[in-house]
Design a protein around this motif. Structure first.
Motif, PDB file in Angstrom:
ATOM      1  N   PRO A 153       0.818  -1.223   0.000  1.00  0.00           N
ATOM      2  CA  PRO A 153       0.000   0.000   0.000  1.00  0.00           C
ATOM      3  C   PRO A 153       0.852   1.274   0.000  1.00  0.00           C
ATOM      4  N   GLN A 154       2.101   1.175   0.438  1.00  0.00           N
ATOM      5  CA  GLN A 154       2.951   2.360   0.565  1.00  0.00           C
ATOM      6  C   GLN A 154       3.835   2.591  -0.665  1.00  0.00           C
ATOM      7  N   LYS A 155       3.645   1.822  -1.722  1.00  0.00           N
ATOM      8  CA  LYS A 155       4.573   1.921  -2.851  1.00  0.00           C
ATOM      9  C   LYS A 155       4.524   3.267  -3.558  1.00  0.00           C
ATOM     10  N   SER A 156       3.401   3.993  -3.443  1.00  0.00           N
ATOM     11  CA  SER A 156       3.326   5.302  -4.088  1.00  0.00           C
ATOM     12  C   SER A 156       4.287   6.303  -3.453  1.00  0.00           C
ATOM     13  N   GLY A 157       4.661   6.059  -2.207  1.00  0.00           N
ATOM     14  CA  GLY A 157       5.562   6.968  -1.517  1.00  0.00           C
ATOM     15  C   GLY A 157       6.978   6.469  -1.395  1.00  0.00           C
ATOM     16  N   HIS A 158       7.227   5.239  -1.855  1.00  0.00           N
ATOM     17  CA  HIS A 158       8.555   4.652  -1.696  1.00  0.00           C
ATOM     18  C   HIS A 158       8.914   3.851  -2.943  1.00  0.00           C
ATOM     19  N   SER A 159      10.093   4.067  -3.457  1.00  0.00           N
ATOM     20  CA  SER A 159      10.568   3.306  -4.609  1.00  0.00           C
ATOM     21  C   SER A 159      10.888   1.874  -4.206  1.00  0.00           C
ATOM     22  N   PHE A 160      11.075   1.029  -5.195  1.00  0.00           N
ATOM     23  CA  PHE A 160      11.481  -0.346  -4.915  1.00  0.00           C
ATOM     24  C   PHE A 160      12.801  -0.359  -4.154  1.00  0.00           C
ATOM     25  N   GLN A 161      13.718   0.508  -4.533  1.00  0.00           N
ATOM     26  CA  GLN A 161      15.016   0.552  -3.861  1.00  0.00           C
ATOM     27  C   GLN A 161      14.854   0.977  -2.402  1.00  0.00           C
ATOM     28  N   ALA A 162      13.933   1.899  -2.138  1.00  0.00           N
ATOM     29  CA  ALA A 162      13.681   2.300  -0.752  1.00  0.00           C
ATOM     30  C   ALA A 162      13.083   1.145   0.048  1.00  0.00           C
ATOM     31  N   PHE A 163      12.207   0.385  -0.591  1.00  0.00           N
ATOM     32  CA  PHE A 163      11.655  -0.794   0.076  1.00  0.00           C
ATOM     33  C   PHE A 163      12.756  -1.810   0.371  1.00  0.00           C
ATOM     34  N   GLU A 164      13.648  -2.019  -0.583  1.00  0.00           N
ATOM     35  CA  GLU A 164      14.736  -2.970  -0.331  1.00  0.00           C
ATOM     36  C   GLU A 164      15.587  -2.531   0.856  1.00  0.00           C
ATOM     37  N   THR A 165      15.891  -1.257   0.942  1.00  0.00           N
ATOM     38  CA  THR A 165      16.655  -0.746   2.087  1.00  0.00           C
ATOM     39  C   THR A 165      15.917  -1.019   3.394  1.00  0.00           C
ATOM     40  N   GLN A 166      14.602  -0.806   3.377  1.00  0.00           N
ATOM     41  CA  GLN A 166      13.800  -1.047   4.577  1.00  0.00           C
ATOM     42  C   GLN A 166      13.732  -2.533   4.904  1.00  0.00           C
ATOM     43  N   LEU A 167      13.627  -3.388   3.893  1.00  0.00           N
ATOM     44  CA  LEU A 167      13.562  -4.824   4.135  1.00  0.00           C
ATOM     45  C   LEU A 167      14.885  -5.360   4.659  1.00  0.00           C
ATOM     46  N   ARG A 168      15.997  -4.795   4.207  1.00  0.00           N
ATOM     47  CA  ARG A 168      17.287  -5.196   4.783  1.00  0.00           C
ATOM     48  C   ARG A 168      17.325  -4.839   6.269  1.00  0.00           C
ATOM     49  N   LYS A 169      16.815  -3.659   6.580  1.00  0.00           N
ATOM     50  CA  LYS A 169      16.748  -3.237   7.982  1.00  0.00           C
ATOM     51  C   LYS A 169      15.881  -4.192   8.793  1.00  0.00           C
ATOM     52  N   ARG A 170      14.709  -4.552   8.267  1.00  0.00           N
ATOM     53  CA  ARG A 170      13.809  -5.447   9.010  1.00  0.00           C
ATOM     54  C   ARG A 170      14.404  -6.853   9.114  1.00  0.00           C
ATOM     55  N   ILE A 187      18.649 -21.002  11.506  1.00  0.00           N
ATOM     56  CA  ILE A 187      17.428 -20.649  10.780  1.00  0.00           C
ATOM     57  C   ILE A 187      17.390 -21.467   9.496  1.00  0.00           C
ATOM     58  N   LEU A 188      16.451 -22.396   9.418  1.00  0.00           N
ATOM     59  CA  LEU A 188      16.251 -23.189   8.208  1.00  0.00           C
ATOM     60  C   LEU A 188      15.088 -22.593   7.435  1.00  0.00           C
ATOM     61  N   SER A 189      15.395 -21.883   6.358  1.00  0.00           N
ATOM     62  CA  SER A 189      14.357 -21.301   5.508  1.00  0.00           C
ATOM     63  C   SER A 189      13.988 -22.288   4.414  1.00  0.00           C
ATOM     64  N   LEU A 190      12.700 -22.389   4.128  1.00  0.00           N
ATOM     65  CA  LEU A 190      12.288 -23.317   3.081  1.00  0.00           C
ATOM     66  C   LEU A 190      12.989 -23.008   1.769  1.00  0.00           C
ATOM     67  N   TYR A 191      13.259 -21.742   1.548  1.00  0.00           N
ATOM     68  CA  TYR A 191      14.098 -21.344   0.426  1.00  0.00           C
ATOM     69  C   TYR A 191      14.689 -19.981   0.757  1.00  0.00           C
ATOM     70  N   ALA A 192      15.892 -19.744   0.260  1.00  0.00           N
ATOM     71  CA  ALA A 192      16.530 -18.446   0.431  1.00  0.00           C
ATOM     72  C   ALA A 192      16.892 -17.934  -0.961  1.00  0.00           C
ATOM     73  N   PHE A 193      18.159 -17.726  -1.237  1.00  0.00           N
ATOM     74  CA  PHE A 193      18.528 -17.159  -2.535  1.00  0.00           C
ATOM     75  C   PHE A 193      18.343 -18.155  -3.681  1.00  0.00           C
ATOM     76  N   SER A 194      18.171 -19.418  -3.365  1.00  0.00           N
ATOM     77  CA  SER A 194      17.894 -20.419  -4.409  1.00  0.00           C
ATOM     78  C   SER A 194      16.573 -20.152  -5.111  1.00  0.00           C
ATOM     79  N   TYR A 220      11.971 -10.332  -0.755  1.00  0.00           N
ATOM     80  CA  TYR A 220      12.477 -11.343   0.179  1.00  0.00           C
ATOM     81  C   TYR A 220      14.002 -11.433   0.142  1.00  0.00           C
ATOM     82  N   ALA A 221      14.605 -11.186  -1.016  1.00  0.00           N
ATOM     83  CA  ALA A 221      16.060 -11.258  -1.113  1.00  0.00           C
ATOM     84  C   ALA A 221      16.719 -10.231  -0.196  1.00  0.00           C
TER      85      ALA A 221
END
Length: 464
Positions: A153-170, A187-194, A220-221
């Motif tokens: 819902p917040q994509k109008s105020g944040h670019s994809f790159q801004a979201f990636e920065t925030q997701l790295r933080k989270r 941490i066993l993730s069902l999938y990561a970078f694969s 997710y990356a």
């Protein structure tokens, strides 16, 4: 799981073990499926008597923890108390499940994140105090598209790159919350970078840019990258390689390991590569229902095998090579069997268990497989590769409970019911008719005659 519909086969002809064989006896098989027990539903005897080395427990509080409310600590204490009543060394190979289900979310809201972070901390506390190995992290969304940029819902105020920065933080905050409760957690993730497709001639920048249009996993990356960056030197991150559901040849497993631990590093900042190489490990998954054709569905490889003996041999084969190529774990995913109540409608649970045990014992002994399934696999693969898929978008509404009249086992939806597909053998004739409570679709149905070519551009419009 969503990777069910997007995985492709890696093909090879060899049925011999490669050089990725570790010390016999160190590999473990853990159970994770629709029967996932709460801690208060398992006893020491059930766990000790099972063929598995560990299990994935679900919380007594349910699946939703990425929520804007702090879940009471007492609720988690109930799971800790139940785990402490289980006297089994297999707890040390077991995991506590986290699903990323959420009704909606705002990655930029620090107040609701603080609640989620406290819940993540509590999950790790259960794993630590309950004597478990760590957290099983299921990143697949079943409701709100947590990782999809287009759905935010917040994509109008944040670019994809801004979201990636925030997701790295989270992601970093998530890892720190885990390790505050459980230093050195696994941490066993069902999938990561694969899980990500690498664009041609990719650099770190171009690889991440390609994720903006990834409909279900694009963010997710960055989240996983943040987890890696914040992890202590003792923490272990495991890529569960869910696409190994669709491995049918030994070299499929080898190629997947290379992809996950080498090629896919293009999604990781170069400054983190050394840390990735130290702390990211590799696992494999075995999908029981698809291989055994429990759904009688053309979507699954087991549909094209001739009988259960061939299917048992392929199960043993995949256990063998999954263990061979993993660093430590293979996780067995199933929907129909209940391994703890020992029920399997329309199936032989003991025969299935024997196939799993056979694959493990022969791999541990470094012996060749006693039953080579390669001839049956080659025959089935011809029909499997010739199958046809129709599918595409469901527009207008999300989260619908859709069924397909007469084709229930051959069709499915995913990505919060925004995508659909049906699979049939080559040259099939059939009609696809979606239904959902209180909803009509335009068109009402689609008919296909003697279909020989797949079509993924088809759309249904859902309307109240």
């Amino acid at each position: 799981l969503s990777l069910l519909f997007g995985a492709s086969l890696l093909v090879s002809a060899c049925n011999q073990a490669s050089s990725i064989i570790k010390t016999p006896g160190t590999k473990k098989i853990i159970e994770f499926g629709w029967d996932k027990p709460r801690p208060d539903q398992l006893t020491s005897a059930k766990l000790e008597q099972s063929i598995f080395d560990g299990v994935v427990f679900r919380s007594i509080i349910g699946d939703k923890i990425i929520v804007p409310q702090i879940i009471p600590e007492h609720d988690f204490d109930l799971d800790i108390s139940a785990l402490k009543k289980i006297n089994s060394s297999k707890l040390a190979n077991s995991f506590y499940l986290i699903n990323v289900n959420s009704d909606t979310w705002d990655w930029f809201d620090d107040t609701i994140w603080a609640a989620a972070e406290q819940n993540l901390f509590q999950h790790a506390r259960v794993a630590k105090q309950g004597g478990l190995r760590g957290i099983m992290f299921d990143p697949e969304v079943y409701q709100f598209d947590l990782w999809a940029y287009a759905s935010q819902p917040q994509k109008s105020g944040h670019s994809f790159q801004a979201f990636e920065t925030q997701l790295r933080k989270r992601g970093a905050q998530t890892m720190r919350a885990f390790e505050r409760a459980y230093p050195g957690i696994t941490i066993l993730s069902l999938y990561a970078f694969s899980a990500f497709e690498i664009p041609p001639n990719a650099t770190y920048q171009s690889a991440h840019a390609s994720l903006e249009t990834n409909g279900s996993l694009g963010l997710y990356a960055a989240f996983t990258e943040g987890m890696l960056e914040a992890a202590s030197d003792q923490a272990v991150l495991i890529d569960g390689n869910e696409t190994s559901y669709y491995h049918f040849h030994p070299n499929d497993f080898d190629a997947a390991r290379t992809y996950a631990l080498n090629d896919a590093q293009v999604f990781v900042a170069p400054a983190l590569h050394a840390k990735f190489n130290r702390q990211f490990k590799f696992s494999n998954a075995i999908y029981i229902d698809g291989t055994m054709n429990f759904f009688d569905s053309a979507r699954f490889f087991g549909y094209y095998l001739q009988n259960d003996v061939e299917r048992y041999n392929l199960i043993a084969h995949n256990i063998y090579h999954g263990l061979r190529v993993s660093d430590e774990f293979v996780w067995v995913y199933s929907e129909t069997p209940n391994w703890w109540t020992r029920t399997l409608p329309n199936g032989d649970l003991s025969a299935l268990e024997n196939a799993i045990k056979r694959g493990k014992l022969e791999q541990q002994s470094n012996k060749p497989l006693s039953q080579d399934p390669s001839a049956a696999v080659a025959r089935a693969e011809t029909a499997f590769k010739a199958r046809v898929d129709v599918g595409g978008d469901i527009l207008g509404m999300t989260g619908l409970q859709i069924s397909f009249s007469g084709l229930e086992t051959h069709c499915a939806t995913w990505n919060n019911a925004q995508r659909w597909s049906c699979t049939r053998p080559n040259n099939s004739s059939f009609t696809v008719t979606p239904t959902a409570p209180g909803v009509t679709f335009e068109p009402a149905s689609m008919t296909f005659s003697n279909l020989t070519k797949s079509n993924w551009s088809l759309k249904f419009q859902a309307k109240k």
